[in-house]
Enzyme design. Sequence first.
Site, PDB file in Angstrom:
ATOM      1  N   SER A 144       0.824  -1.218   0.000  1.00 44.36           N
ATOM      2  CA  SER A 144       0.000   0.000   0.000  1.00 44.36           C
ATOM      3  C   SER A 144       0.845   1.250   0.000  1.00 44.36           C
ATOM      4  CB  SER A 144      -0.854   0.052   1.271  1.00 44.36           C
ATOM      5  OG  SER A 144      -1.733  -1.014   1.335  1.00 44.36           O
ATOM      6  N   HIS A 165      -0.863  -2.813  -7.438  1.00 45.82           N
ATOM      7  CA  HIS A 165      -1.620  -2.422  -6.252  1.00 45.82           C
ATOM      8  C   HIS A 165      -3.120  -2.515  -6.514  1.00 45.82           C
ATOM      9  CE1 HIS A 165      -2.803   0.766  -3.109  1.00 45.82           C
ATOM     10  NE2 HIS A 165      -2.681  -0.405  -2.535  1.00 45.82           N
ATOM     11  N   GLU A 177      -3.183  -0.109  -9.656  1.00 44.84           N
ATOM     12  CA  GLU A 177      -2.057   0.790  -9.909  1.00 44.84           C
ATOM     13  C   GLU A 177      -0.855  -0.079 -10.283  1.00 44.84           C
ATOM     14  OE1 GLU A 177      -3.047   4.608  -7.066  1.00 44.84           O
ATOM     15  OE2 GLU A 177      -2.107   2.886  -6.093  1.00 44.84           O
ATOM     16  N   ASN A 215      -3.498   5.989  -2.380  1.00 43.56           N
ATOM     17  CA  ASN A 215      -3.246   6.043  -0.932  1.00 43.56           C
ATOM     18  C   ASN A 215      -2.581   7.336  -0.475  1.00 43.56           C
ATOM     19  OD1 ASN A 215      -4.497   3.686  -0.381  1.00 43.56           O
ATOM     20  ND2 ASN A 215      -2.650   2.441  -0.325  1.00 43.56           N
TER      21      ASN A 215
HETATM   22  N1  CAA Z   1     -17.047 -10.016  -3.220  1.00 43.72           N
HETATM   23  C1  CAA Z   1     -17.897  -9.985  -4.245  1.00 43.72           C
HETATM   24  N2  CAA Z   1     -18.831  -9.029  -4.413  1.00 43.72           N
HETATM   25  C2  CAA Z   1     -18.913  -8.088  -3.473  1.00 43.72           C
HETATM   26  C3  CAA Z   1     -18.049  -8.044  -2.353  1.00 43.72           C
HETATM   27  C4  CAA Z   1     -17.085  -9.067  -2.250  1.00 43.72           C
HETATM   28  N3  CAA Z   1     -16.212  -9.127  -1.239  1.00 43.72           N
HETATM   29  N4  CAA Z   1     -18.354  -6.963  -1.607  1.00 43.72           N
HETATM   30  C5  CAA Z   1     -19.363  -6.336  -2.217  1.00 43.72           C
HETATM   31  N5  CAA Z   1     -19.702  -7.015  -3.340  1.00 43.72           N
HETATM   32  C6  CAA Z   1     -20.719  -6.651  -4.311  1.00 43.72           C
HETATM   33  C7  CAA Z   1     -22.103  -7.032  -3.842  1.00 43.72           C
HETATM   34  O1  CAA Z   1     -22.468  -8.327  -4.264  1.00 43.72           O
HETATM   35  C8  CAA Z   1     -22.970  -5.951  -4.465  1.00 43.72           C
HETATM   36  O2  CAA Z   1     -23.291  -6.281  -5.801  1.00 43.72           O
HETATM   37  P1  CAA Z   1     -24.682  -5.754  -6.449  1.00 43.72           P
HETATM   38  O3  CAA Z   1     -24.758  -4.282  -6.136  1.00 43.72           O
HETATM   39  O4  CAA Z   1     -24.538  -6.021  -7.886  1.00 43.72           O
HETATM   40  O5  CAA Z   1     -25.708  -6.540  -5.753  1.00 43.72           O
HETATM   41  C9  CAA Z   1     -22.044  -4.733  -4.543  1.00 43.72           C
HETATM   42  O6  CAA Z   1     -20.710  -5.225  -4.428  1.00 43.72           O
HETATM   43  C10 CAA Z   1     -22.342  -3.779  -3.433  1.00 43.72           C
HETATM   44  O7  CAA Z   1     -22.215  -4.447  -2.187  1.00 43.72           O
HETATM   45  P2  CAA Z   1     -23.194  -4.283  -0.951  1.00 43.72           P
HETATM   46  O8  CAA Z   1     -24.587  -4.030  -1.442  1.00 43.72           O
HETATM   47  O9  CAA Z   1     -22.977  -5.421  -0.019  1.00 43.72           O
HETATM   48  O10 CAA Z   1     -22.650  -3.057  -0.152  1.00 43.72           O
HETATM   49  P3  CAA Z   1     -22.314  -1.610  -0.617  1.00 43.72           P
HETATM   50  O11 CAA Z   1     -23.236  -1.120  -1.667  1.00 43.72           O
HETATM   51  O12 CAA Z   1     -22.167  -0.857   0.636  1.00 43.72           O
HETATM   52  O13 CAA Z   1     -20.855  -1.729  -1.291  1.00 43.72           O
HETATM   53  C11 CAA Z   1     -18.523  -1.666  -1.174  1.00 43.72           C
HETATM   54  C12 CAA Z   1     -19.793  -2.324  -0.633  1.00 43.72           C
HETATM   55  C13 CAA Z   1     -18.326  -2.061  -2.622  1.00 43.72           C
HETATM   56  C14 CAA Z   1     -17.393  -2.213  -0.328  1.00 43.72           C
HETATM   57  C15 CAA Z   1     -18.671  -0.094  -1.054  1.00 43.72           C
HETATM   58  O14 CAA Z   1     -19.060   0.242   0.244  1.00 43.72           O
HETATM   59  C16 CAA Z   1     -17.395   0.632  -1.388  1.00 43.72           C
HETATM   60  O15 CAA Z   1     -17.069   0.848  -2.549  1.00 43.72           O
HETATM   61  N6  CAA Z   1     -16.653   1.058  -0.340  1.00 43.72           N
HETATM   62  C17 CAA Z   1     -15.395   1.775  -0.511  1.00 43.72           C
HETATM   63  C18 CAA Z   1     -14.301   0.777  -0.777  1.00 43.72           C
HETATM   64  C19 CAA Z   1     -12.982   1.453  -0.988  1.00 43.72           C
HETATM   65  O16 CAA Z   1     -12.805   2.660  -0.949  1.00 43.72           O
HETATM   66  N7  CAA Z   1     -11.949   0.609  -1.198  1.00 43.72           N
HETATM   67  C20 CAA Z   1     -10.594   1.064  -1.332  1.00 43.72           C
HETATM   68  C21 CAA Z   1      -9.921   0.952   0.009  1.00 43.72           C
HETATM   69  S1  CAA Z   1      -8.244   1.541  -0.045  1.00 43.72           S
HETATM   70  C22 CAA Z   1      -7.404   0.251  -0.664  1.00 43.72           C
HETATM   71  O17 CAA Z   1      -7.902  -0.803  -0.946  1.00 43.72           O
HETATM   72  C23 CAA Z   1      -5.942   0.500  -0.887  1.00 43.72           C
HETATM   73  C24 CAA Z   1      -5.028   0.253   0.222  1.00 43.72           C
HETATM   74  O18 CAA Z   1      -3.844  -0.013  -0.060  1.00 43.72           O
HETATM   75  C25 CAA Z   1      -5.382   0.411   1.634  1.00 43.72           C
HETATM   76  P1  NAD Z   2      -4.232  -9.313   5.920  1.00 41.68           P
HETATM   77  O1  NAD Z   2      -3.762  -9.111   7.304  1.00 41.68           O
HETATM   78  O2  NAD Z   2      -5.681  -9.483   5.663  1.00 41.68           O
HETATM   79  O3  NAD Z   2      -3.499 -10.582   5.272  1.00 41.68           O
HETATM   80  C1  NAD Z   2      -2.128 -10.798   5.277  1.00 41.68           C
HETATM   81  C2  NAD Z   2      -1.924 -12.304   5.135  1.00 41.68           C
HETATM   82  O4  NAD Z   2      -0.539 -12.581   4.900  1.00 41.68           O
HETATM   83  C3  NAD Z   2      -2.339 -13.070   6.396  1.00 41.68           C
HETATM   84  O5  NAD Z   2      -3.232 -14.110   6.048  1.00 41.68           O
HETATM   85  C4  NAD Z   2      -1.016 -13.615   6.925  1.00 41.68           C
HETATM   86  O6  NAD Z   2      -1.141 -14.871   7.579  1.00 41.68           O
HETATM   87  C5  NAD Z   2      -0.218 -13.735   5.633  1.00 41.68           C
HETATM   88  N1  NAD Z   2       1.226 -13.768   5.856  1.00 41.68           N
HETATM   89  C6  NAD Z   2       1.943 -12.999   6.700  1.00 41.68           C
HETATM   90  N2  NAD Z   2       3.251 -13.345   6.621  1.00 41.68           N
HETATM   91  C7  NAD Z   2       3.332 -14.331   5.704  1.00 41.68           C
HETATM   92  C8  NAD Z   2       4.404 -15.100   5.185  1.00 41.68           C
HETATM   93  N3  NAD Z   2       5.656 -14.914   5.616  1.00 41.68           N
HETATM   94  N4  NAD Z   2       4.132 -16.038   4.236  1.00 41.68           N
HETATM   95  C9  NAD Z   2       2.870 -16.235   3.805  1.00 41.68           C
HETATM   96  N5  NAD Z   2       1.811 -15.535   4.263  1.00 41.68           N
HETATM   97  C10 NAD Z   2       2.046 -14.599   5.199  1.00 41.68           C
HETATM   98  O7  NAD Z   2      -3.648  -8.095   5.087  1.00 41.68           O
HETATM   99  P2  NAD Z   2      -4.201  -7.481   3.712  1.00 41.68           P
HETATM  100  O8  NAD Z   2      -5.192  -6.440   4.033  1.00 41.68           O
HETATM  101  O9  NAD Z   2      -4.553  -8.604   2.804  1.00 41.68           O
HETATM  102  O10 NAD Z   2      -2.892  -6.718   3.195  1.00 41.68           O
HETATM  103  C11 NAD Z   2      -1.844  -7.426   2.584  1.00 41.68           C
HETATM  104  C12 NAD Z   2      -0.969  -6.446   1.812  1.00 41.68           C
HETATM  105  O11 NAD Z   2      -1.779  -5.753   0.839  1.00 41.68           O
HETATM  106  C13 NAD Z   2      -0.306  -5.363   2.661  1.00 41.68           C
HETATM  107  O12 NAD Z   2       0.928  -5.045   2.091  1.00 41.68           O
HETATM  108  C14 NAD Z   2      -1.285  -4.196   2.514  1.00 41.68           C
HETATM  109  O13 NAD Z   2      -0.674  -2.955   2.742  1.00 41.68           O
HETATM  110  C15 NAD Z   2      -1.704  -4.350   1.075  1.00 41.68           C
HETATM  111  N6  NAD Z   2      -3.020  -3.773   0.722  1.00 41.68           N
HETATM  112  C16 NAD Z   2      -4.042  -3.799   1.629  1.00 41.68           C
HETATM  113  C17 NAD Z   2      -5.274  -3.269   1.275  1.00 41.68           C
HETATM  114  C18 NAD Z   2      -6.438  -3.265   2.227  1.00 41.68           C
HETATM  115  O14 NAD Z   2      -7.402  -2.533   1.998  1.00 41.68           O
HETATM  116  N7  NAD Z   2      -6.415  -4.069   3.272  1.00 41.68           N
HETATM  117  C19 NAD Z   2      -5.466  -2.755  -0.015  1.00 41.68           C
HETATM  118  C20 NAD Z   2      -4.399  -2.780  -0.927  1.00 41.68           C
HETATM  119  C21 NAD Z   2      -3.170  -3.274  -0.531  1.00 41.68           C
END
Ligand code: CAA
Ligand code: NAD
Length: 309
Positions: A144, A165, A177, A215
């Site tokens: 991330s 990503h 990404e 991010n």
């Molecule tokens: N698997 C399969 N389908 C899924 C699912 C999953 N895990 N989660 C949701 N869905 C589908 C549902 O089946 C539903 O489909 P339909 O609308 O066609 O029926 C649709 O997605 C919407 O789901 P819900 O009705 O259950 O719930 P919602 O409308 O609240 O949507 C969400 C859920 C898609 C998660 C929405 O809330 C959302 O977009 N949230 C923001 C997510 C976001 O910003 N993600 C990025 C996080 S940052 C990141 O990932 C990067 C990082 O490195 C940290």
């Molecule tokens: P998570 O905690 O859900 O899962 C991590 C998994 O890796 C766990 O199941 C753990 O047991 C496994 N693991 C740890 N060490 C290991 C090893 N040595 N060998 C094999 N498996 C091992 O975390 P996550 O949310 O899936 O995030 C994983 C990566 O993806 C991180 O780098 C995170 O920054 C990135 N990421 C996270 C998100 C998010 O929204 N959570 C989105 C994009 C990218």
Amino acid sequence: MAFFTHLVRRGFSSSTVRNVVIKHVTIIGGGQMGAGIAQVAAATGHTVTLVDTSDDLLKKAIKGIEGSLKRVVKKKFADKPEAGEEFLQKTLKNVSTSTDAAAAAHSTDLVLEAIIENLKIKQDMFSQLDKAAPEHTIFASNTSSLPITDIASSTNRLDRFGGLHFFNPVPVMKLVEVVATSSTSQETFDSLLNFSKELGKTPVSCKDTPGFIVNRLLVPYLAEAVRLHARGHGSKEDIDIAMKLGAGYPMGPFELADYVGLDTTKFILDGWTEKEPNNPLFAQIELLNKLVAEGKLGKKTGEGFYKYK
Ligand code: CAA
Ligand code: NAD
């Protein structure tokens, strides 16, 4: 084009580096992200080996994939339940599991790492896999926030190393990404770009900068929401409602931080604070650190800012 010119200048050409067609993927880490990526790769006809540290975690990952696939099938095959069941079984058959990362990397086109957001642990993993994987295999991290250059430095395949990503939930979020370092070959970049498209995603090209595009904007926003709340300037519920109804976000910042994982959110900020200790956008947040120390990591552990069933 500019990137390609840059590579030609550095002495790369299509005769010295080959395009890799990705058919088999080894995914290290079967958590939220690894399982989601495994699902979409398998659903689009790739064979996948999913690796985690225990059979129990792998069983949980496969159960999660099955549940998520059922949601996809319900929607995509609404009028054709038999075809839906066939798709589900075929997709599940494309996924095998292993607790031995090196063995899983022995015969694969792409190793995609999605383990804990910790530089040293990712470097150790890739260093081990570099010795095990074939010459042609591309390595990618789903990090991330960590520099791909730093992760890749533990290997001897800098030209075959990039960032891929994905976003959570992977089956739903359309973006990937694709990150090139200054050493990533054009062929590697193209292979990663094509792979993202084969998964039905829309790729964007990113520089190897902290947090890439999404991010770098999203995490400081999440952090600011927690600081706003910690100052007593709004309840988490009100802030979430405000951002959903006032800014049109699908989730409020507390719901999203819980969804991402509070550990991951903290690790991202920790890494950035270390690099830029004076940047107030990355400053440590006591409330976040406290929740993580208590094991309240968000939705995945049943409690974070909110409680989950
Ligand atoms: N698997 C399969 N389908 C899924 C699912 C999953 N895990 N989660 C949701 N869905 C589908 C549902 O089946 C539903 O489909 P339909 O609308 O066609 O029926 C649709 O997605 C919407 O789901 P819900 O009705 O259950 O719930 P919602 O409308 O609240 O949507 C969400 C859920 C898609 C998660 C929405 O809330 C959302 O977009 N949230 C923001 C997510 C976001 O910003 N993600 C990025 C996080 S940052 C990141 O990932 C990067 C990082 O490195 C940290
Ligand atoms: P998570 O905690 O859900 O899962 C991590 C998994 O890796 C766990 O199941 C753990 O047991 C496994 N693991 C740890 N060490 C290991 C090893 N040595 N060998 C094999 N498996 C091992 O975390 P996550 O949310 O899936 O995030 C994983 C990566 O993806 C991180 O780098 C995170 O920054 C990135 N990421 C996270 C998100 C998010 O929204 N959570 C989105 C994009 C990218």
